[in-house]
Structure formats: C-alpha cells, structure tokens
Design a protein around this motif. Structure first.
Motif, PDB file in Angstrom:
ATOM      1  N   ASN A 218       0.820  -1.206   0.000  1.00  0.00           N
ATOM      2  CA  ASN A 218       0.000   0.000   0.000  1.00  0.00           C
ATOM      3  C   ASN A 218       0.856   1.259   0.000  1.00  0.00           C
ATOM      4  N   GLU A 219       1.952   1.236   0.776  1.00  0.00           N
ATOM      5  CA  GLU A 219       2.822   2.400   0.900  1.00  0.00           C
ATOM      6  C   GLU A 219       3.848   2.475  -0.228  1.00  0.00           C
ATOM      7  N   GLY A 220       4.152   1.334  -0.818  1.00  0.00           N
ATOM      8  CA  GLY A 220       5.171   1.302  -1.857  1.00  0.00           C
ATOM      9  C   GLY A 220       6.562   1.006  -1.337  1.00  0.00           C
ATOM     10  N   ARG A 221       6.767   1.154  -0.030  1.00  0.00           N
ATOM     11  CA  ARG A 221       8.073   0.894   0.576  1.00  0.00           C
ATOM     12  C   ARG A 221       7.890   0.811   2.084  1.00  0.00           C
ATOM     13  N   ALA A 222       8.904   0.334   2.794  1.00  0.00           N
ATOM     14  CA  ALA A 222       8.850   0.283   4.254  1.00  0.00           C
ATOM     15  C   ALA A 222      10.260   0.376   4.811  1.00  0.00           C
ATOM     16  N   VAL A 223      10.399   1.120   5.901  1.00  0.00           N
ATOM     17  CA  VAL A 223      11.645   1.226   6.640  1.00  0.00           C
ATOM     18  C   VAL A 223      11.371   0.746   8.057  1.00  0.00           C
TER      19      VAL A 223
ATOM     20  N   ARG B  54      12.610 -10.371   6.875  1.00  0.00           N
ATOM     21  CA  ARG B  54      13.499 -11.369   6.285  1.00  0.00           C
ATOM     22  C   ARG B  54      12.698 -12.578   5.789  1.00  0.00           C
ATOM     23  N   ALA B  55      11.665 -12.959   6.538  1.00  0.00           N
ATOM     24  CA  ALA B  55      10.817 -14.081   6.124  1.00  0.00           C
ATOM     25  C   ALA B  55      10.105 -13.761   4.810  1.00  0.00           C
ATOM     26  N   LEU B  56       9.582 -12.548   4.707  1.00  0.00           N
ATOM     27  CA  LEU B  56       8.916 -12.126   3.472  1.00  0.00           C
ATOM     28  C   LEU B  56       9.915 -12.023   2.323  1.00  0.00           C
ATOM     29  N   GLU B  57      11.128 -11.598   2.644  1.00  0.00           N
ATOM     30  CA  GLU B  57      12.175 -11.491   1.624  1.00  0.00           C
ATOM     31  C   GLU B  57      12.569 -12.876   1.125  1.00  0.00           C
ATOM     32  N   SER B  58      12.652 -13.839   2.024  1.00  0.00           N
ATOM     33  CA  SER B  58      13.023 -15.202   1.633  1.00  0.00           C
ATOM     34  C   SER B  58      11.958 -15.829   0.728  1.00  0.00           C
TER      35      SER B  58
ATOM     36  N   ARG C 235      14.955  -5.887  -0.577  1.00  0.00           N
ATOM     37  CA  ARG C 235      15.614  -4.796   0.132  1.00  0.00           C
ATOM     38  C   ARG C 235      16.492  -4.011  -0.838  1.00  0.00           C
ATOM     39  N   SER C 236      16.454  -2.681  -0.729  1.00  0.00           N
ATOM     40  CA  SER C 236      17.292  -1.821  -1.556  1.00  0.00           C
ATOM     41  C   SER C 236      17.588  -0.540  -0.793  1.00  0.00           C
ATOM     42  N   TYR C 237      18.862  -0.283  -0.540  1.00  0.00           N
ATOM     43  CA  TYR C 237      19.315   0.943   0.122  1.00  0.00           C
ATOM     44  C   TYR C 237      18.559   1.205   1.431  1.00  0.00           C
ATOM     45  N   GLY C 238      18.462   0.171   2.254  1.00  0.00           N
ATOM     46  CA  GLY C 238      17.902   0.332   3.583  1.00  0.00           C
ATOM     47  C   GLY C 238      16.391   0.302   3.677  1.00  0.00           C
ATOM     48  N   ALA C 239      15.706   0.156   2.561  1.00  0.00           N
ATOM     49  CA  ALA C 239      14.242   0.095   2.567  1.00  0.00           C
ATOM     50  C   ALA C 239      13.787  -1.206   1.902  1.00  0.00           C
ATOM     51  N   PHE C 240      12.548  -1.589   2.193  1.00  0.00           N
ATOM     52  CA  PHE C 240      11.972  -2.791   1.600  1.00  0.00           C
ATOM     53  C   PHE C 240      10.866  -2.385   0.628  1.00  0.00           C
ATOM     54  N   TYR C 241      10.818  -3.063  -0.522  1.00  0.00           N
ATOM     55  CA  TYR C 241       9.833  -2.777  -1.561  1.00  0.00           C
ATOM     56  C   TYR C 241       9.127  -4.070  -1.957  1.00  0.00           C
ATOM     57  N   PRO C 242       7.841  -4.002  -2.361  1.00  0.00           N
ATOM     58  CA  PRO C 242       7.162  -5.216  -2.835  1.00  0.00           C
ATOM     59  C   PRO C 242       7.735  -5.659  -4.171  1.00  0.00           C
ATOM     60  N   THR C 243       7.942  -6.945  -4.349  1.00  0.00           N
ATOM     61  CA  THR C 243       8.473  -7.431  -5.620  1.00  0.00           C
ATOM     62  C   THR C 243       7.444  -7.317  -6.741  1.00  0.00           C
TER      63      THR C 243
END
Length: 273
Positions: free
Chosen positions: A36-41, A61-65, A71-79
C-alpha cells in the motif's frame, strides 16, 4: 507417565502452531502495508505494528526469503510493485530523497518551455513545489491533486483534462480524457510508470490509465519519464509506450550505471540524480 509426556508434546505443538499462525498473520499485514505504501523502513513501522524492531526485521526477512519483498538501500519494496498503485493519501508519506532529487532535476528541464503536461502519480505531484520558482507557463494534467496544488501554490495557467475520475489516484481516464488530449500540443510531458522494461516498455496496472498515458505522450513534442530505481525491470499489466519513445529518463543514483547505459541505448538520455 507416557500420557503426561504426550499431553506436554500436544501442548507444545499447539503453542508452536499458534505462534506460527500469529507470525503469518502479522507478516501478511506487513506485506499489505508495504504494498500500500510502496516501501517500508524498519524504524518507521515498528511502532505502527506494536512489535519490536527485532521481530519486525525477522518478519521482513521471512517475506524477503519468499521473494514477496526486496531490500534496496535500507528500505523494503514489494516485488510485485507493478501491480499496485499508491493511493493519494499515502503519497506524501512515501516521499524519499530520491523522489525529491528526481523532482528537482525534472523541473530544471522546464526552464525554457512554455507548456508542460504532468501525469498523475506520486512523482509528478512532487514537481509542484519546485515549479513555484519557474516563470509562468501552461500546465496540462489529468490529476486533480496536481491541478489543485498548482492552483494553490503557483501562478501557472492550469488546464484540467476531463474524464472519468479514479478515486484511488484522483486521475481522469476514458474517452473524454483521450479525446481532449488529442487536441493539445505541449512541449514536454512528464510521465510516471509502474514498470519499465527494455523488452516490454512502460507499463501500468489499469488499461484505461495506459490509454490515457499513450494519448498524453502523443500530445507532447518530447516525453520525460520520472521513475524511482525500483521500477526498472518491472512489468505491469498494460503497456503504454516503448522506452525508445522517451527523450529523457530521470531516476535516482541507486540505478546502476550499467543499467542506465542499457536503457540509454534504447533511445532516451538517462539522468541519474
């Protein structure tokens, strides 16, 4: 003794299942938030979910796995960022240094033009503030949000493209919009996209939006794509242009030089700011 042991094991299994269920539910809420936000820190949303930063990092990390976020430059984005549009009410919250740098560079391209077209979306909205220092010009937009802010903050002449209003983005679409755009001629169109791919071009989730974006680019002498680095290599549902139709691409320095060179080879000049 055996019955007691079996009872204890059953209790542990139930607790484990309950814990996993809570973790899954929490991770789904986090994923929904990121989309919804497009990114998360981490520092911004730990309090929002009332969990510790350690737990939040574990969930991320679970969602990333699972390849649901990256993750990109300290923030997380939906694939699957190309499938989702950031609602109007969330756009200012997702404003980043990258977006602000893109806006400044984009406005610099307006210095010697008399007419511009601003697309709907978060990045075009970021242009309004810097445009206050420009000489008076004519600005065309499908975005009611952009039009309202231009009217409030600047003395530019604003032309609103009519059509069916999409409440989530406050942008107009359908035949009224495309018919009006077909009658206009502007110097520069500043466009946004949910996905940018050399092979599949510029894409967006909604076909009616794609149709309006195509009409906007046809109305312009030159088109400029404003795009965060996370949008490159992403393919959304509906195509509205090829990369080669762009004169400029303005993005952040987070996009690698090699990637910028590949996109530049397709036609546009790529500015990493």
């Amino acid at each position: 003794m055996r019955e007691r042991f079996n009872h204890m094991c059953k209790g542990v299994n139930q607790m484990s299942s309950s814990f996993q269920g809570r973790a899954f539910d929490r991770q789904q809420r986090i994923l929904s938030y990121v989309r919804n936000e497009g990114r998360a820190v981490v520092s911004e949303i730990a309090d929002l979910f009332a969990i510790s930063p350690v737990t939040l990092r574990r969930d991320l990390r679970a969602l990333e796995s699972q390849r649901l976020i990256v993750r990109s430059y300290g923030a997380f984005y939906p694939t699957d960022i190309g499938r989702y549009e950031t609602p109007v009410e969330n756009r200012h919250k997702a404003r980043t240094e990258e977006r602000l740098a893109i806006a400044e560079a984009a406005v610099a391209l307006m210095a010697d033009v008399g007419t511009v077209l601003l697309d709907e979306g978060a990045l075009p909205e970021d242009l309004v503030g810097p445009m206050r220092r420009l000489q008076r010009m004519t600005v065309v937009t499908r975005s009611l949000t952009v039009a309202a802010e231009l009217g409030r903050q600047t003395d530019h002449d604003v032309i609103i493209v009519g059509g069916r209003l999409r409440p989530a983005t406050m942008g107009t679409v359908d035949r009224w919009a495309t018919a009006m755009l077909a009658e206009l001629n502007v110097d520069l169109a500043f466009m946004g996209a949910n996905g940018v791919s050399i092979d599949r071009g510029l894409t967006t989730p909604d076909p009616s939006v794609a149709q309006a974006k195509t009409a906007a680019m046809l109305a312009a002498r030159q088109s400029v794509l404003l795009c965060e680095h996370t949008r490159f290599g992403v393919i959304s549902f509906a195509k509205f242009a090829d990369v080669g139709q762009l004169a400029w691409v303005v993005t952040g320095k987070q996009l690698s030089r090699s990637s910028a060179q590949r996109y530049g080879a397709a036609g546009p000049r790529v500015l990493r700011v």
